[in-house]
Design a protein around this motif. Sequence first.
Motif, PDB file in Angstrom:
ATOM      1  N   ASP A  77       8.639  27.646  44.413  1.00 33.50           N
ATOM      2  CA  ASP A  77       9.779  27.916  45.289  1.00 33.50           C
ATOM      3  C   ASP A  77       9.516  29.169  46.107  1.00 33.50           C
ATOM      4  O   ASP A  77       8.700  30.009  45.728  1.00 33.50           O
ATOM      5  CB  ASP A  77      11.058  28.101  44.460  1.00 33.50           C
ATOM      6  N   VAL A  78      10.210  29.267  47.208  1.00 31.67           N
ATOM      7  CA  VAL A  78      10.225  30.473  48.032  1.00 31.67           C
ATOM      8  C   VAL A  78      11.700  30.787  48.273  1.00 31.67           C
ATOM      9  O   VAL A  78      12.438  29.952  48.788  1.00 31.67           O
ATOM     10  CB  VAL A  78       9.489  30.284  49.373  1.00 31.67           C
ATOM     11  N   VAL A  79      12.106  31.973  47.848  1.00 31.39           N
ATOM     12  CA  VAL A  79      13.508  32.387  47.957  1.00 31.39           C
ATOM     13  C   VAL A  79      13.596  33.543  48.947  1.00 31.39           C
ATOM     14  O   VAL A  79      12.874  34.529  48.825  1.00 31.39           O
ATOM     15  CB  VAL A  79      14.042  32.843  46.573  1.00 31.39           C
ATOM     16  N   VAL A  80      14.480  33.416  49.903  1.00 31.41           N
ATOM     17  CA  VAL A  80      14.666  34.470  50.897  1.00 31.41           C
ATOM     18  C   VAL A  80      15.459  35.618  50.279  1.00 31.41           C
ATOM     19  O   VAL A  80      16.529  35.409  49.706  1.00 31.41           O
ATOM     20  CB  VAL A  80      15.413  33.936  52.141  1.00 31.41           C
ATOM     21  N   LEU A  81      14.923  36.826  50.387  1.00 34.96           N
ATOM     22  CA  LEU A  81      15.643  38.022  49.947  1.00 34.96           C
ATOM     23  C   LEU A  81      16.276  38.737  51.136  1.00 34.96           C
ATOM     24  O   LEU A  81      17.339  39.319  51.011  1.00 34.96           O
ATOM     25  CB  LEU A  81      14.696  38.973  49.211  1.00 34.96           C
ATOM     26  N   LYS A  82      15.620  38.672  52.295  1.00 34.80           N
ATOM     27  CA  LYS A  82      16.124  39.368  53.488  1.00 34.80           C
ATOM     28  C   LYS A  82      15.593  38.657  54.716  1.00 34.80           C
ATOM     29  O   LYS A  82      14.419  38.306  54.783  1.00 34.80           O
ATOM     30  CB  LYS A  82      15.631  40.825  53.464  1.00 34.80           C
ATOM     31  N   LEU A  83      16.474  38.427  55.686  1.00 38.00           N
ATOM     32  CA  LEU A  83      16.070  37.840  56.961  1.00 38.00           C
ATOM     33  C   LEU A  83      16.515  38.746  58.104  1.00 38.00           C
ATOM     34  O   LEU A  83      17.449  39.530  57.946  1.00 38.00           O
ATOM     35  CB  LEU A  83      16.689  36.452  57.152  1.00 38.00           C
ATOM     36  N   THR A  84      15.877  38.578  59.243  1.00 39.20           N
ATOM     37  CA  THR A  84      16.204  39.409  60.404  1.00 39.20           C
ATOM     38  C   THR A  84      17.702  39.352  60.693  1.00 39.20           C
ATOM     39  O   THR A  84      18.339  38.309  60.550  1.00 39.20           O
ATOM     40  CB  THR A  84      15.425  38.953  61.642  1.00 39.20           C
ATOM     41  N   ASP A  85      18.230  40.512  61.103  1.00 36.25           N
ATOM     42  CA  ASP A  85      19.681  40.582  61.318  1.00 36.25           C
ATOM     43  C   ASP A  85      20.076  41.593  62.393  1.00 36.25           C
ATOM     44  O   ASP A  85      21.170  42.135  62.362  1.00 36.25           O
ATOM     45  CB  ASP A  85      20.392  40.933  60.006  1.00 36.25           C
ATOM     46  N   SER A  86      19.189  41.830  63.362  1.00 38.88           N
ATOM     47  CA  SER A  86      19.499  42.838  64.375  1.00 38.88           C
ATOM     48  C   SER A  86      20.562  42.368  65.362  1.00 38.88           C
ATOM     49  O   SER A  86      21.187  43.186  66.033  1.00 38.88           O
ATOM     50  CB  SER A  86      18.237  43.241  65.136  1.00 38.88           C
ATOM     51  N   SER A  87      20.765  41.067  65.458  1.00 35.40           N
ATOM     52  CA  SER A  87      21.794  40.531  66.344  1.00 35.40           C
ATOM     53  C   SER A  87      22.252  39.184  65.802  1.00 35.40           C
ATOM     54  O   SER A  87      21.629  38.615  64.903  1.00 35.40           O
ATOM     55  CB  SER A  87      21.241  40.355  67.763  1.00 35.40           C
ATOM     56  N   GLU A  88      23.306  38.676  66.379  1.00 38.01           N
ATOM     57  CA  GLU A  88      23.806  37.367  65.959  1.00 38.01           C
ATOM     58  C   GLU A  88      22.752  36.286  66.216  1.00 38.01           C
ATOM     59  O   GLU A  88      22.556  35.383  65.411  1.00 38.01           O
ATOM     60  CB  GLU A  88      25.101  37.040  66.710  1.00 38.01           C
ATOM     61  N   THR A  89      22.042  36.419  67.329  1.00 35.75           N
ATOM     62  CA  THR A  89      20.999  35.450  67.670  1.00 35.75           C
ATOM     63  C   THR A  89      19.867  35.483  66.652  1.00 35.75           C
ATOM     64  O   THR A  89      19.398  34.433  66.206  1.00 35.75           O
ATOM     65  CB  THR A  89      20.439  35.736  69.079  1.00 35.75           C
ATOM     66  N   SER A  90      19.430  36.691  66.246  1.00 38.87           N
ATOM     67  CA  SER A  90      18.329  36.768  65.275  1.00 38.87           C
ATOM     68  C   SER A  90      18.752  36.200  63.931  1.00 38.87           C
ATOM     69  O   SER A  90      17.943  35.580  63.230  1.00 38.87           O
ATOM     70  CB  SER A  90      17.810  38.203  65.132  1.00 38.87           C
ATOM     71  N   VAL A  91      20.006  36.374  63.560  1.00 38.47           N
ATOM     72  CA  VAL A  91      20.519  35.790  62.312  1.00 38.47           C
ATOM     73  C   VAL A  91      20.469  34.264  62.400  1.00 38.47           C
ATOM     74  O   VAL A  91      20.020  33.589  61.466  1.00 38.47           O
ATOM     75  CB  VAL A  91      21.954  36.284  62.022  1.00 38.47           C
ATOM     76  N   GLU A  92      20.904  33.713  63.529  1.00 33.32           N
ATOM     77  CA  GLU A  92      20.898  32.257  63.703  1.00 33.32           C
ATOM     78  C   GLU A  92      19.477  31.694  63.709  1.00 33.32           C
ATOM     79  O   GLU A  92      19.209  30.673  63.075  1.00 33.32           O
ATOM     80  CB  GLU A  92      21.611  31.890  65.014  1.00 33.32           C
ATOM     81  N   VAL A  93      18.568  32.369  64.415  1.00 30.46           N
ATOM     82  CA  VAL A  93      17.181  31.904  64.488  1.00 30.46           C
ATOM     83  C   VAL A  93      16.543  31.914  63.102  1.00 30.46           C
ATOM     84  O   VAL A  93      15.901  30.945  62.681  1.00 30.46           O
ATOM     85  CB  VAL A  93      16.376  32.770  65.490  1.00 30.46           C
ATOM     86  N   SER A  94      16.713  33.008  62.378  1.00 26.12           N
ATOM     87  CA  SER A  94      16.131  33.113  61.038  1.00 26.12           C
ATOM     88  C   SER A  94      16.741  32.098  60.077  1.00 26.12           C
ATOM     89  O   SER A  94      16.030  31.511  59.254  1.00 26.12           O
ATOM     90  CB  SER A  94      16.325  34.523  60.482  1.00 26.12           C
ATOM     91  N   ALA A  95      18.050  31.910  60.163  1.00 29.90           N
ATOM     92  CA  ALA A  95      18.727  30.953  59.282  1.00 29.90           C
ATOM     93  C   ALA A  95      18.241  29.531  59.543  1.00 29.90           C
ATOM     94  O   ALA A  95      18.171  28.715  58.614  1.00 29.90           O
ATOM     95  CB  ALA A  95      20.235  31.041  59.466  1.00 29.90           C
ATOM     96  N   ARG A  96      17.881  29.233  60.767  1.00 36.43           N
ATOM     97  CA  ARG A  96      17.358  27.913  61.110  1.00 36.43           C
ATOM     98  C   ARG A  96      15.897  27.783  60.672  1.00 36.43           C
ATOM     99  O   ARG A  96      15.477  26.748  60.157  1.00 36.43           O
ATOM    100  CB  ARG A  96      17.473  27.689  62.620  1.00 36.43           C
ATOM    101  N   ALA A  97      15.113  28.848  60.831  1.00 34.12           N
ATOM    102  CA  ALA A  97      13.672  28.778  60.572  1.00 34.12           C
ATOM    103  C   ALA A  97      13.325  28.831  59.087  1.00 34.12           C
ATOM    104  O   ALA A  97      12.366  28.183  58.650  1.00 34.12           O
ATOM    105  CB  ALA A  97      12.972  29.921  61.301  1.00 34.12           C
ATOM    106  N   ALA A  98      14.060  29.605  58.296  1.00 34.71           N
ATOM    107  CA  ALA A  98      13.705  29.834  56.892  1.00 34.71           C
ATOM    108  C   ALA A  98      13.573  28.550  56.069  1.00 34.71           C
ATOM    109  O   ALA A  98      12.574  28.383  55.358  1.00 34.71           O
ATOM    110  CB  ALA A  98      14.692  30.799  56.242  1.00 34.71           C
ATOM    111  N   PRO A  99      14.526  27.621  56.126  1.00 38.35           N
ATOM    112  CA  PRO A  99      14.360  26.409  55.312  1.00 38.35           C
ATOM    113  C   PRO A  99      13.173  25.549  55.754  1.00 38.35           C
ATOM    114  O   PRO A  99      12.518  24.915  54.925  1.00 38.35           O
ATOM    115  CB  PRO A  99      15.678  25.644  55.491  1.00 38.35           C
ATOM    116  N   ILE A 100      12.874  25.564  57.036  1.00 38.94           N
ATOM    117  CA  ILE A 100      11.725  24.798  57.541  1.00 38.94           C
ATOM    118  C   ILE A 100      10.437  25.421  57.007  1.00 38.94           C
ATOM    119  O   ILE A 100       9.549  24.711  56.509  1.00 38.94           O
ATOM    120  CB  ILE A 100      11.732  24.773  59.089  1.00 38.94           C
ATOM    121  N   LEU A 101      10.329  26.744  57.101  1.00 38.07           N
ATOM    122  CA  LEU A 101       9.146  27.439  56.598  1.00 38.07           C
ATOM    123  C   LEU A 101       8.976  27.220  55.092  1.00 38.07           C
ATOM    124  O   LEU A 101       7.873  26.992  54.609  1.00 38.07           O
ATOM    125  CB  LEU A 101       9.233  28.928  56.926  1.00 38.07           C
ATOM    126  N   ARG A 102      10.073  27.287  54.359  1.00 42.63           N
ATOM    127  CA  ARG A 102      10.029  27.068  52.916  1.00 42.63           C
ATOM    128  C   ARG A 102       9.444  25.701  52.600  1.00 42.63           C
ATOM    129  O   ARG A 102       8.533  25.571  51.779  1.00 42.63           O
ATOM    130  CB  ARG A 102      11.431  27.198  52.322  1.00 42.63           C
TER     131      ARG A 102
END
Length: 155
Positions: free
Chosen positions: A91-116
């Motif tokens: 498994d790969v569990v996210v501990l921290k994702l980018t959060d400098s803006s609302e857009t970066s939060v959305e991009v990371s939230a979309r990308a993380a499960p795909i990368l996993r």
Amino acid sequence: MRRSSAVILVSASTVTLGAGWVIGAGYWAPPEIAPTAAPPTVPVPTAGSTDAATDAATAEPGPVAVDGAVIDTKYGTVQVQVVIDGEVIADVVVLKLTDSSETSVEVSARAAPILREEILAAQSTAVENVSGATYTSDAYRTSVQSALDAAGFTG
């Protein structure tokens, strides 16, 4: 006469109060609390352990969770935890994702499960970037690889 009596009374009260404070300081000090013993430590097996006693005690090793490095990007930080079970990335569990803006939060939230999913399928970090999430993809893979390296994972 009345005024001088008041001054003497106030002065006498102050002296009595001050003397009582100094004299009684030792008496009113809180009792010393005996130090408590530190809780006993129990050895915990880690990835790549060379201690024969620890290895023998854990004849059937279970999954090992290893935190990856914190990777800074211009959109924030990324950190993952990799769970390794034997010779498999479990498994790969996210501990921290980018959060400098609302857009970066959305991009990371979309990308993380795909990368996993891609890393679990490939059993390595040799996966493509998620479109539109280059910084997150690079940081995610780098954090995963640092955890794999720390665990001595050879795949």
